[in-house]
Motif scaffolding. Structure first.
Motif, PDB file in Angstrom:
ATOM      1  N   ASN A  42       6.995  70.625 -20.873  1.00  0.00           N
ATOM      2  CA  ASN A  42       6.685  70.102 -19.548  1.00  0.00           C
ATOM      3  C   ASN A  42       7.202  68.672 -19.517  1.00  0.00           C
ATOM      4  N   LEU A  43       8.273  68.426 -18.777  1.00  0.00           N
ATOM      5  CA  LEU A  43       8.955  67.134 -18.839  1.00  0.00           C
ATOM      6  C   LEU A  43       8.270  66.066 -17.995  1.00  0.00           C
ATOM      7  N   ASP A  44       7.196  66.434 -17.317  1.00  0.00           N
ATOM      8  CA  ASP A  44       6.378  65.442 -16.616  1.00  0.00           C
ATOM      9  C   ASP A  44       5.243  64.943 -17.509  1.00  0.00           C
ATOM     10  N   THR A  45       5.224  65.358 -18.788  1.00  0.00           N
ATOM     11  CA  THR A  45       4.258  64.856 -19.757  1.00  0.00           C
ATOM     12  C   THR A  45       4.964  63.911 -20.725  1.00  0.00           C
ATOM     13  N   TRP A  46       4.200  63.368 -21.684  1.00  0.00           N
ATOM     14  CA  TRP A  46       4.795  62.501 -22.704  1.00  0.00           C
ATOM     15  C   TRP A  46       5.868  63.230 -23.509  1.00  0.00           C
ATOM     16  N   ALA A  47       5.829  64.560 -23.546  1.00  0.00           N
ATOM     17  CA  ALA A  47       6.839  65.318 -24.285  1.00  0.00           C
ATOM     18  C   ALA A  47       8.231  65.140 -23.699  1.00  0.00           C
ATOM     19  N   GLY A  48       8.322  64.751 -22.436  1.00  0.00           N
ATOM     20  CA  GLY A  48       9.628  64.476 -21.826  1.00  0.00           C
ATOM     21  C   GLY A  48      10.167  63.095 -22.135  1.00  0.00           C
ATOM     22  N   TYR A  49       9.394  62.309 -22.898  1.00  0.00           N
ATOM     23  CA  TYR A  49       9.748  60.914 -23.204  1.00  0.00           C
ATOM     24  C   TYR A  49       9.538  60.708 -24.706  1.00  0.00           C
ATOM     25  N   ARG A  50      10.429  61.280 -25.507  1.00  0.00           N
ATOM     26  CA  ARG A  50      10.199  61.371 -26.945  1.00  0.00           C
ATOM     27  C   ARG A  50      10.118  60.005 -27.612  1.00  0.00           C
ATOM     28  N   ILE A  51      10.930  59.050 -27.191  1.00  0.00           N
ATOM     29  CA  ILE A  51      10.971  57.752 -27.876  1.00  0.00           C
ATOM     30  C   ILE A  51       9.688  56.955 -27.641  1.00  0.00           C
ATOM     31  N   PRO A  52       9.245  56.715 -26.394  1.00  0.00           N
ATOM     32  CA  PRO A  52       7.961  55.999 -26.231  1.00  0.00           C
ATOM     33  C   PRO A  52       6.774  56.763 -26.793  1.00  0.00           C
ATOM     34  N   ARG A  53       6.817  58.094 -26.762  1.00  0.00           N
ATOM     35  CA  ARG A  53       5.739  58.872 -27.367  1.00  0.00           C
ATOM     36  C   ARG A  53       5.685  58.622 -28.870  1.00  0.00           C
ATOM     37  N   GLN A  54       6.851  58.647 -29.515  1.00  0.00           N
ATOM     38  CA  GLN A  54       6.892  58.417 -30.958  1.00  0.00           C
ATOM     39  C   GLN A  54       6.446  57.007 -31.299  1.00  0.00           C
ATOM     40  N   ARG A  55       6.814  56.058 -30.448  1.00  0.00           N
ATOM     41  CA  ARG A  55       6.410  54.670 -30.662  1.00  0.00           C
ATOM     42  C   ARG A  55       4.895  54.542 -30.687  1.00  0.00           C
ATOM     43  N   LEU A  56       4.235  55.195 -29.750  1.00  0.00           N
ATOM     44  CA  LEU A  56       2.780  55.138 -29.679  1.00  0.00           C
ATOM     45  C   LEU A  56       2.143  55.764 -30.921  1.00  0.00           C
ATOM     46  N   LEU A  57       2.585  56.959 -31.292  1.00  0.00           N
ATOM     47  CA  LEU A  57       1.983  57.637 -32.432  1.00  0.00           C
ATOM     48  C   LEU A  57       2.263  56.891 -33.736  1.00  0.00           C
ATOM     49  N   ASP A  58       3.470  56.351 -33.890  1.00  0.00           N
ATOM     50  CA  ASP A  58       3.781  55.570 -35.087  1.00  0.00           C
ATOM     51  C   ASP A  58       2.907  54.330 -35.172  1.00  0.00           C
ATOM     52  N   ARG A  59       2.674  53.699 -34.036  1.00  0.00           N
ATOM     53  CA  ARG A  59       1.832  52.498 -34.010  1.00  0.00           C
ATOM     54  C   ARG A  59       0.420  52.820 -34.504  1.00  0.00           C
ATOM     55  N   LEU A  60      -0.144  53.908 -34.013  1.00  0.00           N
ATOM     56  CA  LEU A  60      -1.490  54.298 -34.440  1.00  0.00           C
ATOM     57  C   LEU A  60      -1.528  54.552 -35.945  1.00  0.00           C
ATOM     58  N   HIS A  61      -0.491  55.192 -36.455  1.00  0.00           N
ATOM     59  CA  HIS A  61      -0.455  55.508 -37.882  1.00  0.00           C
ATOM     60  C   HIS A  61      -0.230  54.264 -38.733  1.00  0.00           C
ATOM     61  N   GLN A  62       0.764  53.480 -38.377  1.00  0.00           N
ATOM     62  CA  GLN A  62       1.129  52.330 -39.207  1.00  0.00           C
ATOM     63  C   GLN A  62       0.050  51.266 -39.227  1.00  0.00           C
ATOM     64  N   ARG A  63      -0.635  51.068 -38.109  1.00  0.00           N
ATOM     65  CA  ARG A  63      -1.706  50.077 -38.063  1.00  0.00           C
ATOM     66  C   ARG A  63      -3.047  50.653 -38.513  1.00  0.00           C
ATOM     67  N   ARG A  64      -3.027  51.926 -38.913  1.00  0.00           N
ATOM     68  CA  ARG A  64      -4.247  52.597 -39.374  1.00  0.00           C
ATOM     69  C   ARG A  64      -5.385  52.459 -38.363  1.00  0.00           C
ATOM     70  N   ILE A  65      -5.056  52.717 -37.118  1.00  0.00           N
ATOM     71  CA  ILE A  65      -6.046  52.658 -36.038  1.00  0.00           C
ATOM     72  C   ILE A  65      -6.721  54.020 -35.965  1.00  0.00           C
ATOM     73  N   GLY A  66      -7.927  54.101 -36.473  1.00  0.00           N
ATOM     74  CA  GLY A  66      -8.628  55.377 -36.553  1.00  0.00           C
ATOM     75  C   GLY A  66      -9.528  55.645 -35.378  1.00  0.00           C
ATOM     76  N   ASN A  67     -10.046  56.859 -35.328  1.00  0.00           N
ATOM     77  CA  ASN A  67     -11.001  57.282 -34.292  1.00  0.00           C
ATOM     78  C   ASN A  67     -10.442  57.076 -32.884  1.00  0.00           C
ATOM     79  N   VAL A  68      -9.211  57.520 -32.678  1.00  0.00           N
ATOM     80  CA  VAL A  68      -8.567  57.426 -31.363  1.00  0.00           C
ATOM     81  C   VAL A  68      -8.733  58.751 -30.639  1.00  0.00           C
ATOM     82  N   ILE A  69      -9.237  58.673 -29.410  1.00  0.00           N
ATOM     83  CA  ILE A  69      -9.412  59.844 -28.550  1.00  0.00           C
ATOM     84  C   ILE A  69      -8.578  59.638 -27.288  1.00  0.00           C
ATOM     85  N   VAL A  70      -7.761  60.619 -26.960  1.00  0.00           N
ATOM     86  CA  VAL A  70      -6.965  60.593 -25.736  1.00  0.00           C
ATOM     87  C   VAL A  70      -7.615  61.536 -24.728  1.00  0.00           C
TER      88      VAL A  70
END
Length: 522
Positions: free
Chosen positions: A383-411
């Motif tokens: 569904n290209l109207d979701t974050w899946a249609g925007y792979r680079i900013p989506r990856q940026r967000l998920l990498d940030r959560l992982h690299q900064r060890r930001i736990g207990n994140v709920i979307v």
């Protein structure tokens, strides 16, 4: 007495009866108005609670569906009261605001100086008329230990496609607050039928008028929705945090883009839509429209338990790739310059997450972050109207959560007209040991009409996406029951919305244990 030029004698008498008085030379303010019809037909609402207050809202509209909404072109004083009991026998704050014609005679009052973490009650008074009493709860004091919070998630409430039974039910849940993810109204013209995945169905009710373009169009559409008694009960029961998605303006719009419309023309429509949204929502002045732009992303906290980031995934987003086709992909999905949040909002979110000390970090937004495979067969499709249609900013967000060890994140997400629960990984096809976040998608209040427990494509999604744990295609809402130890999401569904008084059940409960991230049945 000579009336100001902008207030006709006939219009004044029509709206206010014989008791209206115009005050001041050229000021056009009315004292002690006597309305020809009840002026508070759109109800009351509260929003954006803080430890010392919240916003309260109403709008004067004796004839909500008519041009001019039954009011003269003049400001009208409206008194307000806030008390500690439902009868308001103990009023702790009171004052007066002007309902201005420039804002459709809407009133927004930012209440301050209240005690944290407790219930308050409020009402408005104009002349001899008064509103029903609304309830709002202040947030706990900053950093205070909070043992539990229960709040609701709602959205996608196409008026034509079903009744608002879910709003009536959520009004009885005794919640701390409600998050509305958007699609509060739908912009389309009135139609007797709706065609969706279940075929063509008769709409149980119908929009008045054509598609919304002008400010008057949007005002009438909001008025039609807000005259619904079940929606009014939902607003009166708890303070709301509101954001918008696409249908408050036009289907699948992003930034200044609406396919086939010159950008400068579409901005005029966006400006009308933004003003009408502000006029009808319990928003703070910080959200006041500046032309077509509104500051809707913002932060709130619920003691030390919840850190809430309310995002706007429409206003700052680049255009959908691949012509916004369904269940496909193309090279545009990998566009390095693509944006979902826009640079300013993205950096704001990262700063909030970096300094957050609350137990649970919440991203409350509109479009799914899980990159669901939605196409049968070996070829990928999203569904290209979701974050899946925007792979680079989506990856940026998920990498940030992982690299900064930001736990207990709920979307928390909406838009899909279905319920989903699942896990977010940096690479969902090759997942790490633990997810970087959990995502809960709340179904619609009424959009898409009567649902089913699960559509065939829902079963396909579960089979093709191992990170997806739950899917359901009925209407309803979500209640989040949160403690420091666990996050529980209760999916409440209705058997039907084509008739009033559908039966509500809890279809499923999914939980995330603290410092784990995995989504499991509870």
């Amino acid at each position: 007495m000579r009336l100001p030029d902008s207030v006709s004698r006939r219009g004044l008498m029509l709206a206010l009866g014989a008791g209206g008085v115009v005050l001041g030379s050229g000021r056009q303010a009315l004292a002690d108005p006597v309305f020809a019809e009840y002026p508070f037909q759109l109800g009351v609402a509260s929003g954006d609670p803080t430890p010392d207050g919240f916003v309260i809202w109403t709008r004067l509209a004796p004839r909500p569906l008519e041009p001019g909404h039954g009011m003269p072109s003049a400001p009208v004083p409206v008194r307000w009261e806030v008390g500690t009991d439902p009868s308001l026998s103990n009023v702790v704050r009171r004052g007066e605001a002007l309902a201005r014609p420039e804002l459709g005679h809407a009133v927004h009052v930012e209440i301050e100086g209240l005690e944290p973490g407790r219930d308050y009650f409020y009402r408005f008074i104009a002349g001899a008329e008064r509103t029903a009493t609304g309830r709002a709860k202040t947030a706990p004091a900053a950093g205070t230990a909070v043992a539990r919070s229960r709040f609701g998630v709602v959205g996608c409430q196409a008026y034509e496609q079903g009744f608002y039974t879910a709003h009536r039910r959520i009004a009885g849940e005794d919640l701390d607050f409600v998050y509305c993810y958007g699609d509060y109204i739908y912009e389309g013209r009135g139609s007797r039928t709706y065609t969706g995945s279940g075929g063509t169905m008769e709409n149980p009710r119908q929009h008045i008028g054509g598609e919304t373009y002008s400010l008057d169009d949007y005002r009438r559409r909001y008025a039609q929705y807000k005259m619904d008694a079940d929606l009014q009960a939902s607003h009166a029961a708890a303070a709301w945090f509101v954001t918008w998605d696409d249908h408050e303006v036009a289907n699948n719009w992003v930034s200044a883009i609406d396919d086939g419309v010159p950008p400068e023309v579409f901005l005029l429509r966006r400006q009308a839509a933004a003003q009408a949204f502000y006029e009808h929502m319990p928003l703070r002045r910080s959200a006041f429209p500046r032309g077509a732009e509104m500051q809707l992303y913002r932060h709130a906290a619920w003691g030390d338990l919840l850190d809430l980031n309310f995002l706007d995934t429409r206003s700052h987003r680049s255009d959908q790739p691949c012509g916004d086709q369904w269940a496909t992909t193309c090279e545009g999905v990998n566009d390095a310059a693509a944006q979902v949040l826009g640079e300013a909002q993205e950096q704001w979110l990262y700063r909030n997450l970096d300094r957050c000390r609350a137990h649970w970090k919440v991203l409350a937004q509109q479009i799914m972050v899980m990159d669901l495979e939605r196409r049968e067969g070996p070829e990928p499709g999203f569904n290209l109207d979701t974050w899946a249609g925007y792979r680079i900013p989506r990856q940026r967000l998920l990498d940030r959560l992982h690299q900064r060890r930001i736990g207990n994140v709920i979307v928390l997400t909406g838009d899909e007209h279905q319920n989903y629960a699942g896990e977010l990984y940096r690479d969902s096809r090759n997942p790490e040991e633990l997810p970087v976040a959990a995502e809960f998608v709340t179904t619609s209040i009424s959009s898409s009409g009567d649902g089913v427990d699960q559509q065939p494509r829902g079963r396909q999604y579960l089979a093709d996406n191992p990170f997806l744990k739950f899917n359901n295609a009925q209407r309803g809402y979500v209640v989040c029951d949160v403690t420091p130890e666990a996050w529980r999401t209760e999916f409440k569904v209705l058997d039907k919305v084509s008739e009033r008084n559908g039966t509500l059940t809890t279809r499923a409960v999914y939980a995330v244990e603290s410092n784990d991230g995995r989504v499991v049945p509870a």
